[in-house]
Design an enzyme around this catalytic site. Structure first.
Site, PDB file in Angstrom:
ATOM      1  N   ALA A  22     -20.111 -14.947 -12.893  1.00  0.00           N
ATOM      2  CA  ALA A  22     -19.847 -16.274 -12.316  1.00  0.00           C
ATOM      3  C   ALA A  22     -19.402 -17.231 -13.422  1.00  0.00           C
ATOM      4  O   ALA A  22     -19.627 -16.989 -14.601  1.00  0.00           O
ATOM      5  CB  ALA A  22     -21.096 -16.795 -11.629  1.00  0.00           C
ATOM      6  N   ARG A  23     -18.762 -18.328 -13.013  1.00  0.00           N
ATOM      7  CA  ARG A  23     -18.232 -19.289 -13.986  1.00  0.00           C
ATOM      8  C   ARG A  23     -18.953 -20.622 -13.904  1.00  0.00           C
ATOM      9  O   ARG A  23     -18.345 -21.685 -13.989  1.00  0.00           O
ATOM     10  CB  ARG A  23     -16.717 -19.466 -13.747  1.00  0.00           C
ATOM     11  CG  ARG A  23     -15.886 -18.342 -14.338  1.00  0.00           C
ATOM     12  CD  ARG A  23     -16.368 -17.998 -15.700  1.00  0.00           C
ATOM     13  NE  ARG A  23     -15.338 -17.659 -16.663  1.00  0.00           N
ATOM     14  CZ  ARG A  23     -15.623 -17.306 -17.913  1.00  0.00           C
ATOM     15  NH1 ARG A  23     -16.868 -17.275 -18.338  1.00  0.00           N
ATOM     16  NH2 ARG A  23     -14.671 -17.000 -18.751  1.00  0.00           N
ATOM     17  N   GLN A  34     -29.537 -33.082 -39.649  1.00  0.00           N
ATOM     18  CA  GLN A  34     -28.390 -33.138 -38.718  1.00  0.00           C
ATOM     19  C   GLN A  34     -28.798 -33.066 -37.248  1.00  0.00           C
ATOM     20  O   GLN A  34     -27.976 -33.327 -36.374  1.00  0.00           O
ATOM     21  CB  GLN A  34     -27.439 -31.985 -39.008  1.00  0.00           C
ATOM     22  CG  GLN A  34     -26.715 -32.108 -40.324  1.00  0.00           C
ATOM     23  CD  GLN A  34     -25.875 -30.868 -40.568  1.00  0.00           C
ATOM     24  OE1 GLN A  34     -24.964 -30.567 -39.823  1.00  0.00           O
ATOM     25  NE2 GLN A  34     -26.207 -30.134 -41.619  1.00  0.00           N
ATOM     26  N   GLY A  63     -35.798  -5.383 -18.507  1.00  0.00           N
ATOM     27  CA  GLY A  63     -35.389  -4.381 -17.528  1.00  0.00           C
ATOM     28  C   GLY A  63     -35.373  -2.965 -18.091  1.00  0.00           C
ATOM     29  O   GLY A  63     -34.916  -2.732 -19.208  1.00  0.00           O
ATOM     30  N   ALA A  96     -38.923 -17.861 -19.153  1.00  0.00           N
ATOM     31  CA  ALA A  96     -38.525 -16.704 -19.951  1.00  0.00           C
ATOM     32  C   ALA A  96     -38.308 -17.163 -21.392  1.00  0.00           C
ATOM     33  O   ALA A  96     -39.175 -16.993 -22.259  1.00  0.00           O
ATOM     34  CB  ALA A  96     -37.289 -16.051 -19.348  1.00  0.00           C
ATOM     35  N   HIS A 108     -34.640  -8.620 -21.663  1.00  0.00           N
ATOM     36  CA  HIS A 108     -34.471  -7.407 -22.468  1.00  0.00           C
ATOM     37  C   HIS A 108     -34.278  -7.872 -23.909  1.00  0.00           C
ATOM     38  O   HIS A 108     -33.419  -8.700 -24.175  1.00  0.00           O
ATOM     39  CB  HIS A 108     -33.246  -6.637 -21.989  1.00  0.00           C
ATOM     40  CG  HIS A 108     -33.106  -5.307 -22.607  1.00  0.00           C
ATOM     41  ND1 HIS A 108     -33.550  -4.163 -21.993  1.00  0.00           N
ATOM     42  CD2 HIS A 108     -32.619  -4.920 -23.799  1.00  0.00           C
ATOM     43  CE1 HIS A 108     -33.316  -3.131 -22.781  1.00  0.00           C
ATOM     44  NE2 HIS A 108     -32.753  -3.564 -23.891  1.00  0.00           N
ATOM     45  N   ALA A 150     -28.504 -24.034 -37.202  1.00  0.00           N
ATOM     46  CA  ALA A 150     -29.951 -24.240 -37.299  1.00  0.00           C
ATOM     47  C   ALA A 150     -30.702 -22.917 -37.200  1.00  0.00           C
ATOM     48  O   ALA A 150     -31.802 -22.783 -37.733  1.00  0.00           O
ATOM     49  CB  ALA A 150     -30.399 -25.186 -36.196  1.00  0.00           C
ATOM     50  N   TYR A 202     -26.111  -6.831 -10.516  1.00  0.00           N
ATOM     51  CA  TYR A 202     -26.531  -5.448 -10.767  1.00  0.00           C
ATOM     52  C   TYR A 202     -26.487  -4.653  -9.447  1.00  0.00           C
ATOM     53  O   TYR A 202     -26.202  -5.207  -8.380  1.00  0.00           O
ATOM     54  CB  TYR A 202     -27.925  -5.427 -11.388  1.00  0.00           C
ATOM     55  CG  TYR A 202     -27.987  -6.115 -12.739  1.00  0.00           C
ATOM     56  CD1 TYR A 202     -27.084  -5.779 -13.749  1.00  0.00           C
ATOM     57  CD2 TYR A 202     -28.937  -7.103 -12.999  1.00  0.00           C
ATOM     58  CE1 TYR A 202     -27.129  -6.424 -14.979  1.00  0.00           C
ATOM     59  CE2 TYR A 202     -28.989  -7.739 -14.226  1.00  0.00           C
ATOM     60  CZ  TYR A 202     -28.084  -7.405 -15.226  1.00  0.00           C
ATOM     61  OH  TYR A 202     -28.127  -8.028 -16.436  1.00  0.00           O
ATOM     62  N   GLY A 227     -28.450 -25.282 -45.433  1.00  0.00           N
ATOM     63  CA  GLY A 227     -27.119 -25.650 -45.897  1.00  0.00           C
ATOM     64  C   GLY A 227     -27.046 -25.776 -47.403  1.00  0.00           C
ATOM     65  O   GLY A 227     -25.988 -25.550 -47.999  1.00  0.00           O
TER      66      GLY A 227
END
Ligand code: FAD
Ligand code: NAP
Ligand code: SF4
Length: 679
Positions: free
Chosen positions: A260-261, A417, A62, A316, A30, A665, A172, A656
């Site tokens: 979720a973690r 950098q 979606g 994606a 989305h 960036a 969902y 910068g």
């Protein structure tokens, strides 16, 4: 004819009633174009470029089948013929550009993840990540939702889509029925697994009945929720087989719920990390299976297909980064691919903040109608000083338009950098960006002058029409008593290994670089981005045995740092609050697991042989450190500006060199690209 390098990637896939020309799918994202004024025109341009770029099938972002399924009011839904008419702009453009490219619309009902009071779910259980308790669906309302899915699919067909994808994962609505985490019902829609998967099956069965046999129907399955009380492997297989029987054309494997973690997309996740899960499911099914997540280069995709881990690869974010990905692979120009570095900074971080999605490495993504690098009528002679992200992005785009560009870099390599960033474990993908720019500099004819700290006099004498200063930043040295003590070093010294980091370290400044330095100096062994085994161990995922949700009963195993580390900031906000919205938590969790101590509200008093003396609230504390690393932000470097302007040279500042505060960036490349389009 078989492709010599990527035979699997470029082999067509017969779906019976239709055929995919290759195995690359653009996965659903989305973008917020859906909701913009003139959004369908912009989407037509956005998807049209990806279709022209050679992708076999596109799944759109979606679209909700009804009001209650919307993430927030006012977002895109498809429930009326009037709404369907707008979608025709997209489908007709894609088919006109590439008649052999399929486009399917994703039907997304967010269930309890909605941010509005009318949200619905199987049970009234609030999600950790959303503010409202959902309304429990009655039996009648359940049938209404199913009817809305069917209506939406029919309208999608009417709008010219080749198919639909029904998302049954990620937390969902459909996935909420599947697991006891969110389904506490005792009626025919809850309880044992047959009941919990009923909603998904009814949706697929009835859509297939309504749309007929010759319409692509993809079901996105939660193959591994990464939740303690997610699905068991047997349940995943049972559901997948039932979905196949119910009439799905393709099953797309999806990993994780939003709550979720475990990171599944961030740059610290190994490439193709989850494809082994798809492989196991594929063995159980007779219809094609899609895999996804961190497949960002064609050789990775080819290997996944060659090893039989999937029939189709979903890309994606790599499609945001480079719409020409597939054509470049087809023509063996893969060194020209602008690779997704999995930073999430301009895509998911934007999407989850309600901002238009774009891409750090490709600011044209979702700006296809606005940001264009058109050929110039009159070429200018332009000097660019500094080959960091800003200077490189400007140089290749300006030269690509026909300007005569010379790029001066004081060091012996391009990248600025990014050459520092790529040394941080988990940021290995930054190498791809350096490779991309290096190749584009060659292709666009930019004259690259390395090892040249160019002076204002040389630039004035060079007869340039305009000069672009992209000289970047210099690290800030904060004004703290004892800052000259030998134990103090800058972050460049620490990252480049120019000075020895001791056993007890205070890091002054907890921005992106402070976190990166903490990661580097607390790190042991191989980067988890390069080892699935280590990644699984660090995040408590058992890829081999697939316990419930992939994680049930698995304790994360993080190797502790072999030094004491304090990460400090003056602000009273939680440490890490300013990091990326979708990735900051991963960095914080990892450092906490390695016992890095984070302190906010710190006042720095002095540095001496005893260590770093700080005041926190009213309490004086001495941190007994032998090393202090400064990560206290940066100041712009633009020493050439005054002399050039005094000589009436037209000067532009980017990256910068323009503004160092909050520079990243994303801003550097974006600013450079817009200037290159305008100059
Ligand atoms: P720079 O990258 O600083 O490039 C400036 C260039 O100019 C340098 O190559 C320098 O040698 C050259 N130069 C200077 N003066 C002269 C001169 N007189 N003549 C010729 N050449 C000159 N950003 C993100 O978005 N995401 C991240 O995850 C991220 N991680 C980072 C991790 C670390 C450890 C570091 C240090 C930075 C990170 N950044 C990240 C920040 C990002 O790298 C910078 O924002 C970006 O590089 C800025 O680009 P720039 O082109 O403006 O400047
Ligand atoms: P930053 O994010 O601005 O952080 C600078 C830190 O230094 C802050 O914690 C600030 O916090 C502290 N500070 C500022 N002035 C100070 C002073 N005078 N004395 C002591 N402390 C001071 O900058 P950065 O960490 O240098 O990173 C540079 C840019 O690179 C950032 O903008 C960032 O977006 C980008 N980057 C991004 C990532 C990423 O993963 N997305 C990673 C690395 C870098 P207090 O003022 O509260 O002390
Ligand atoms: Fe990939 Fe970063 Fe671009 Fe998102 S913003 S598509 S993660 S490179």
């Amino acid at each position: 004819m078989t492709h010599p390098v990527f035979p699997n990637l470029f082999s067509p896939l017969d779906l019976g009633f239709t055929r995919l020309k290759n195995r690359v799918l653009m996965g659903s994202m989305h973008t917020m174009l859906e909701e913009m004024p003139n959004g369908f025109e912009k989407m037509a341009a956005y998807y049209g470029e990806r279709a022209a770029g050679g992708v076999g099938m596109i799944i759109t972002g979606g679209i909700s089948p009804n009001e209650v399924g919307l993430p927030t009011p006012g977002l895109a839904k498809l429930s009326t013929p009037e709404e369907a008419a707008h979608h025709r702009i997209v489908t007709e453009r894609v088919h006109a550009i590439a008649p052999d490219c399929k486009i399917c619309m994703q039907i997304l009902h967010v269930g309890r993840y909605a941010y509005h009071p009318n949200l619905v779910a199987p049970s009234p259980i609030k999600a950790r990540i959303s503010p409202c308790v959902p309304n429990e669906l009655t039996e009648e309302q359940i049938w209404e939702q199913i009817g809305d899915f069917v209506n939406c699919a029919l309208l999608a067909k009417e709008a010219g889509y080749d198919g639909v994808e029904v998302i049954g994962s990620a937390g969902y609505l459909i996935s909420e029925f599947l697991v006891t985490h969110t389904n506490h019902r005792t009626d025919a829609w809850g309880g044992h697994y047959e009941n919990r998967m009923r909603f998904a099956l009814e949706v697929i069965t009835r859509i297939r009945q309504a749309v007929g046999p010759n319409f692509i129907l993809v079901y996105r399955i939660a193959a591994m929720e990464l939740l303690e009380n997610g699905s068991s492997w047997d349940e995943v297989v049972t559901l997948a087989k039932a979905i196949e029987k119910a009439g799905a054309t393709i099953i797309s494997t999806h990993f994780t719920w939003h709550e979720a973690r475990v990171p599944t997309l961030a740059t610290m996740v190994p490439r193709a990390a989850f494809t082994g899960v798809t492989a196991r499911l594929r063995k159980e099914l007779n219809i094609p299976v899609i895999t996804s997540n961190r497949i960002n280069m064609p050789d990775v995709a080819e290997q996944v297909l060659a090893e039989g881990r999937a029939d189709i690869v979903s890309l994606a974010r790599p499609m945001l980064a480079d719409p020409e990905f597939v054509n470049k692979a087809r023509d063996n120009r893969f060194d020209e691919i602008n690779t997704c570095i999995a930073c999430n900074q301009a895509c998911l971080d934007h999407a989850f903040s309600g901002k238009l999605t774009t891409c750090l490495v490709n600011p044209r993504a979702c700006y296809e109608t606005e940001l264009n690098f058109l050929p110039v009528a009159q070429a200018k002679k332009i000097a660019v000083v500094g080959a960091g992200p800003a200077g490189m992005a400007f140089a290749i785009n300006a030269a690509g338009r026909g300007h005569q560009v010379t790029l001066f870099e004081s060091s012996d390599r391009i990248g600025g950098q990014f050459n520092i960033a790529k040394r941080i474990p988990g940021k290995e993908e930054f190498n791809e960006t350096l490779r991309y720019y290096g190749r584009q500099i060659e292709l666009t004819g930019v004259q690259l002058k390395l090892n040249q700290r160019v002076t204002a006099q040389e630039l004035i004498a060079g007869g340039f029409d305009e000069v672009v200063l992209a000289t970047g930043v210099a690290p800030r040295t904060p004004d703290i008593a004892g800052i000259d003590h030998p134990m103090v070093m800058g972050y460049l010294d620490a990252i480049l290994g120019r000075k020895k980091v001791g056993k007890a370290v205070a890091i002054i400044g907890a921005g992106g670089i402070g976190f990166d330095v903490a990661e580097l100096i607390s790190h042991k062994g191989v980067s988890s981005a390069l080892s699935l085994e280590k990644f699984g161990a660090e995040w408590g995922v058992d890829f081999n045995n697939h316990p419930r949700g992939g994680v049930a009963g698995v304790e994360p195993q993080v190797e502790k740092a072999d030094r004491d580390i304090w990460l400090l900031q003056r602000k009273s906000t939680p440490v890490g609050a300013g990091l990326g919205r979708t990735t900051g938590w991963t960095h914080k969790i990892l450092l906490e697991r390695k016992d890095v101590r984070m302190m906010n509200g710190v006042e720095y008093q002095r540095i001496d042989d005893a260590g770093l003396h700080i005041l926190v609230g009213n309490q004086s504390i001495t941190l007994p450190v032998d090393t202090v690393i400064l990560c206290a932000g940066q100041e712009p470097l633009r020493e050439l500006q005054a002399d050039l302007e005094a000589a009436n040279v037209k000067v532009h500042l980017i990256g910068g060199a323009d503004v160092a505060a909050e520079l990243d960036a994303k801003r550097a490349i974006n600013q450079a690209s817009w200037l290159a389009a305008a100059i």
